[in-house]
Each structure stands twice: as C-alpha cells, then as structure tokens.
Design a protein around this motif. Sequence first.
Motif, PDB file in Angstrom:
ATOM      1  N   SER A 103      24.836  -2.785  -1.498  1.00  0.00           N
ATOM      2  CA  SER A 103      23.632  -3.614  -1.605  1.00  0.00           C
ATOM      3  C   SER A 103      23.069  -3.994  -0.236  1.00  0.00           C
ATOM      4  O   SER A 103      22.596  -5.122  -0.016  1.00  0.00           O
ATOM      5  N   GLU A 115      21.214   8.375 -11.582  1.00  0.00           N
ATOM      6  CA  GLU A 115      21.961   7.184 -11.984  1.00  0.00           C
ATOM      7  C   GLU A 115      23.266   7.128 -11.208  1.00  0.00           C
ATOM      8  O   GLU A 115      24.017   8.100 -11.155  1.00  0.00           O
ATOM      9  N   ASP A 166      16.107   0.639  -9.689  1.00  0.00           N
ATOM     10  CA  ASP A 166      16.779  -0.348  -8.847  1.00  0.00           C
ATOM     11  C   ASP A 166      16.598  -0.080  -7.358  1.00  0.00           C
ATOM     12  O   ASP A 166      16.793  -0.985  -6.534  1.00  0.00           O
ATOM     13  N   LEU A 201      23.741   1.873  -0.807  1.00  0.00           N
ATOM     14  CA  LEU A 201      23.343   1.486  -2.157  1.00  0.00           C
ATOM     15  C   LEU A 201      24.428   0.651  -2.833  1.00  0.00           C
ATOM     16  O   LEU A 201      24.142  -0.403  -3.407  1.00  0.00           O
ATOM     17  N   MET A 253      23.032   1.715 -11.803  1.00  0.00           N
ATOM     18  CA  MET A 253      21.914   1.673 -10.874  1.00  0.00           C
ATOM     19  C   MET A 253      21.071   2.931 -11.021  1.00  0.00           C
ATOM     20  O   MET A 253      21.606   4.047 -11.000  1.00  0.00           O
TER      21      MET A 253
END
Length: 219
Positions: free
Chosen positions: A195, A19, A63, A192, A1
Amino acid sequence: MLVLAIDTATPEVVTGVVEVTDDVGPVVRSERRELTTRGHAEILTTRILECLAEAGIARRELDAVVVGQGPGPFTGLRVGLATGAAFGDALGIGVHGVCSLDAIALQEPDVRSLLVVTDARRREVYWARFVDGVRTHGPDVLAPGELADHLAGESIDAVAGSPGHTALFGLPARGASAPTAASLVQVALPNLVASVVPGPLTPLYLRRPDAVELKDRKK
C-alpha cells in the motif's frame, strides 16, 4: 485488489485488468494487445473499456492503476501516462509507474543475463541489461552499433524486445517483445501489496521530443 494495467511505450498497446490475490498472485481477468505505430490515442480508452466489460468490472471497483513509464517515443508514451493519470484522478486511486523494459524482462525469468531492446526510432534502441532479473544497466538510448561496443566484454545470454532489433546483436532472441498486463502488475507488486503511495509519474523519454516549436528549433 483489482488493477488496471496500461502500456504504450512500444508499438504494442497493452491494456488489462489484473486481480491481485494473497494466495495466487496476479491473475489476468482480461487483456488487449494491439500493434499500432501511431494510433495509441485512438484505441487506448476503447480497449480499456473493453477489458473492464470483459472482466465484469465497473471503473469504481478498481483499486489501483499500473502504467508503463517507458522508455518510449514521446507521443505514444504520453498517451498512456495521461490516460493512467486521468483514471487515477477520477477514481481517487493510486497510479504506479514502472519501467516498461522491466516488464519485458520479467517474462524471461530463466535467462540469467538478458539484454532488452525496443524501438527508439532514429535508428536507435532503448535498452537495459538484467542479471538474475535485476536491472544492472539502463534504461538508456543508443544506436545498435554503439550499444554493441558499449557492452563488449559483458556476458549476455539472450536478447528480448522488438523483433526487428533483437536480430541486430547476434544473440539468442527470446519471445517477449512488449510488456503484458501481468508483467506490468508484477513489477509494481511490492508497492501494491505494501500500500505504498506512489509518487508523480515520470516519463522516461530519455531525449527531447521529435516535434518542437519553431522558436525551439532555432535554439
């Protein structure tokens, strides 16, 4: 991500590409940190594009966005939130807001009881207190003298944040003065990785803006 991190809650404008991996956690691919008292709007987008170029990342590869919600002065904070929201809207990705003071405190994990203060102007500070990394008081805004009285009797081991204000409290001063790209993402990390769909960005102004229309001044 791949996550774009932004914070404009302090005079240090922070941008970066981070990242998030399952085995290592947040890894900073690029970062820019620049002191400016009133130039947030002029430099922010340029620094973001520099970070993307350095990381070798196209905008469409992002993302998520993580942006500091403050507390911070009205104009600078609004620039960061608006820019983060614009990137999220244009790319169709979530924009996660985090408390900027949480991102400062996260850089001092070895301090059990920590006070974080940043410049609120008007001879006041934005502040929050943390115990074992968890925010227990704040965020709020007070004059330093009032804050010292407010916290009288509380056990505080150290203070972090704006160097010109940490010296006002007679406590050991730590080095974290502003959020970093890594700490911003770290605060948002549980949402994160799960989700979680972020809610609307809510700026932590904590008081009315300095600039108001004449009709509002009369009120």
